[in-house]
Design a protein around this motif. Structure first.
Motif, mmCIF file in Angstrom:
data_model
loop_
_atom_site.group_PDB
_atom_site.id
_atom_site.type_symbol
_atom_site.label_atom_id
_atom_site.label_comp_id
_atom_site.label_asym_id
_atom_site.label_seq_id
_atom_site.Cartn_x
_atom_site.Cartn_y
_atom_site.Cartn_z
ATOM 1 N N ALA A 53 2.024 0.878 12.851
ATOM 2 C CA ALA A 53 1.349 2.097 12.876
ATOM 3 C C ALA A 53 0.670 1.985 14.488
ATOM 4 N N LEU A 54 -0.331 1.037 14.894
ATOM 5 C CA LEU A 54 -0.863 1.173 16.277
ATOM 6 C C LEU A 54 0.417 0.903 17.479
ATOM 7 N N ALA A 55 1.380 0.292 16.979
ATOM 8 C CA ALA A 55 2.492 0.355 18.252
ATOM 9 C C ALA A 55 3.263 1.502 18.373
ATOM 10 N N ARG A 56 3.167 2.395 17.552
ATOM 11 C CA ARG A 56 3.890 3.691 17.647
ATOM 12 C C ARG A 56 3.329 4.695 18.580
ATOM 13 N N THR A 57 4.252 5.591 19.074
ATOM 14 C CA THR A 57 3.825 6.592 20.028
ATOM 15 C C THR A 57 4.668 7.732 19.731
ATOM 16 N N PRO A 58 4.111 8.740 19.288
ATOM 17 C CA PRO A 58 2.659 9.030 18.938
ATOM 18 C C PRO A 58 2.419 8.073 17.569
ATOM 19 N N ARG A 59 0.962 7.760 17.425
ATOM 20 C CA ARG A 59 0.813 7.101 16.316
ATOM 21 C C ARG A 59 0.796 7.995 14.767
ATOM 22 N N PRO A 60 1.304 7.635 13.946
ATOM 23 C CA PRO A 60 1.255 8.184 12.479
ATOM 24 C C PRO A 60 -0.107 8.752 12.224
ATOM 25 N N PRO A 61 0.018 10.186 11.549
ATOM 26 C CA PRO A 61 -1.352 10.414 11.020
ATOM 27 C C PRO A 61 -2.019 9.284 9.962
ATOM 28 N N ALA A 62 -3.281 9.209 10.233
ATOM 29 C CA ALA A 62 -4.070 8.115 9.107
ATOM 30 C C ALA A 62 -3.680 8.336 7.829
ATOM 31 N N GLU A 63 -3.645 9.805 7.432
ATOM 32 C CA GLU A 63 -3.361 9.850 5.965
ATOM 33 C C GLU A 63 -1.866 9.441 5.390
ATOM 34 N N ALA A 64 -0.935 9.664 6.321
ATOM 35 C CA ALA A 64 0.458 8.886 6.317
ATOM 36 C C ALA A 64 0.252 7.442 5.969
ATOM 37 N N VAL A 65 -0.457 6.833 6.752
ATOM 38 C CA VAL A 65 -0.388 5.205 6.863
ATOM 39 C C VAL A 65 -1.370 4.974 5.567
ATOM 40 N N ILE A 66 -2.334 5.564 5.409
ATOM 41 C CA ILE A 66 -2.983 5.295 3.986
ATOM 42 C C ILE A 66 -2.181 5.391 2.715
ATOM 43 N N ASP A 67 -1.369 6.650 2.820
ATOM 44 C CA ASP A 67 -0.328 6.815 1.437
ATOM 45 C C ASP A 67 0.472 5.622 1.297
ATOM 46 N N GLU A 68 1.161 5.086 2.444
ATOM 47 C CA GLU A 68 2.085 4.132 2.486
ATOM 48 C C GLU A 68 1.260 2.995 2.038
ATOM 49 N N VAL A 69 0.022 2.633 2.489
ATOM 50 C CA VAL A 69 -0.548 1.267 2.156
ATOM 51 C C VAL A 69 -0.890 1.336 0.663
ATOM 52 N N TRP A 70 -1.527 2.309 0.156
ATOM 53 C CA TRP A 70 -1.778 2.625 -1.136
ATOM 54 C C TRP A 70 -0.599 2.224 -2.257
ATOM 55 N N ALA A 71 0.599 2.881 -1.787
ATOM 56 C CA ALA A 71 1.829 2.791 -2.380
ATOM 57 C C ALA A 71 2.180 1.334 -2.762
ATOM 58 N N PHE A 72 2.049 0.474 -1.434
ATOM 59 C CA PHE A 72 2.360 -0.803 -1.423
ATOM 60 C C PHE A 72 1.609 -1.629 -2.093
ATOM 61 N N ILE A 73 0.074 -1.449 -2.141
ATOM 62 C CA ILE A 73 -0.696 -1.985 -3.024
ATOM 63 C C ILE A 73 -0.489 -1.772 -4.235
ATOM 64 N N ALA A 74 -0.301 -0.816 -4.814
ATOM 65 C CA ALA A 74 -0.109 -0.441 -6.246
ATOM 66 C C ALA A 74 0.977 -1.204 -6.639
ATOM 67 N N GLY A 75 2.191 -1.137 -5.896
ATOM 68 C CA GLY A 75 3.289 -1.860 -6.582
ATOM 69 C C GLY A 75 2.904 -3.649 -6.548
ATOM 70 N N ALA A 76 2.280 -3.849 -5.557
ATOM 71 C CA ALA A 76 2.263 -5.281 -5.589
ATOM 72 C C ALA A 76 1.176 -5.945 -6.378
ATOM 73 N N VAL A 77 0.181 -5.040 -7.080
ATOM 74 C CA VAL A 77 -0.819 -5.292 -8.103
ATOM 75 C C VAL A 77 -0.103 -4.934 -9.382
ATOM 76 N N GLY A 78 0.958 -4.376 -9.579
ATOM 77 C CA GLY A 78 1.738 -3.977 -10.759
ATOM 78 C C GLY A 78 1.308 -2.857 -11.326
ATOM 79 N N LEU A 79 0.574 -1.727 -10.711
ATOM 80 C CA LEU A 79 0.390 -0.511 -11.123
ATOM 81 C C LEU A 79 1.454 0.321 -11.385
ATOM 82 N N ARG A 80 1.541 1.231 -12.387
ATOM 83 C CA ARG A 80 2.630 1.768 -12.726
ATOM 84 C C ARG A 80 2.365 3.152 -12.654
ATOM 85 N N PRO A 81 3.417 4.195 -12.079
ATOM 86 C CA PRO A 81 2.917 5.567 -11.933
ATOM 87 C C PRO A 81 2.751 6.232 -12.770
#
Length: 81
Positions: A53-81
């Motif tokens: 995210a920090l290497a991209r120009t322009p940088r992605p919106p923080a909200e989009a990065v947060i959504d990606e991170v939370w989706a990854f974390i939820a999957g990693a810990v086994g949360l189901r939608p």
């Protein structure tokens, strides 16, 4: 320097695994996973996402990065939608 570089991620993984284990004990997370593995995966994944995210120009919106991170974390810990 190398020892410190190894020590911090190990400590963060340890702290994360305690949090995941607590969530498993409390029934908030499924209990079939070894808590240390998703803790390490989320730590590494978060570092990689931040680097991308920090290497991209322009940088992605923080909200989009947060959504990606939370989706990854939820999957990693086994949360189901």
């Amino acid at each position: 320097m190398a020892a410190a570089h190894t020590r911090l991620p190990r400590r963060l993984t340890e702290l994360g695994s305690h949090n995941i284990a607590r969530g498993q004990r409390d029934g908030e997370l499924p209990g079939e996973r070894d808590p240390e593995m998703p803790a390490a995966a989320t730590l590494g994944g978060l570092n990689a996402v931040a680097a991308v995210a920090l290497a991209r120009t322009p940088r992605p919106p923080a909200e989009a990065v947060i959504d990606e991170v939370w989706a990854f974390i939820a999957g990693a810990v086994g949360l189901r939608p």
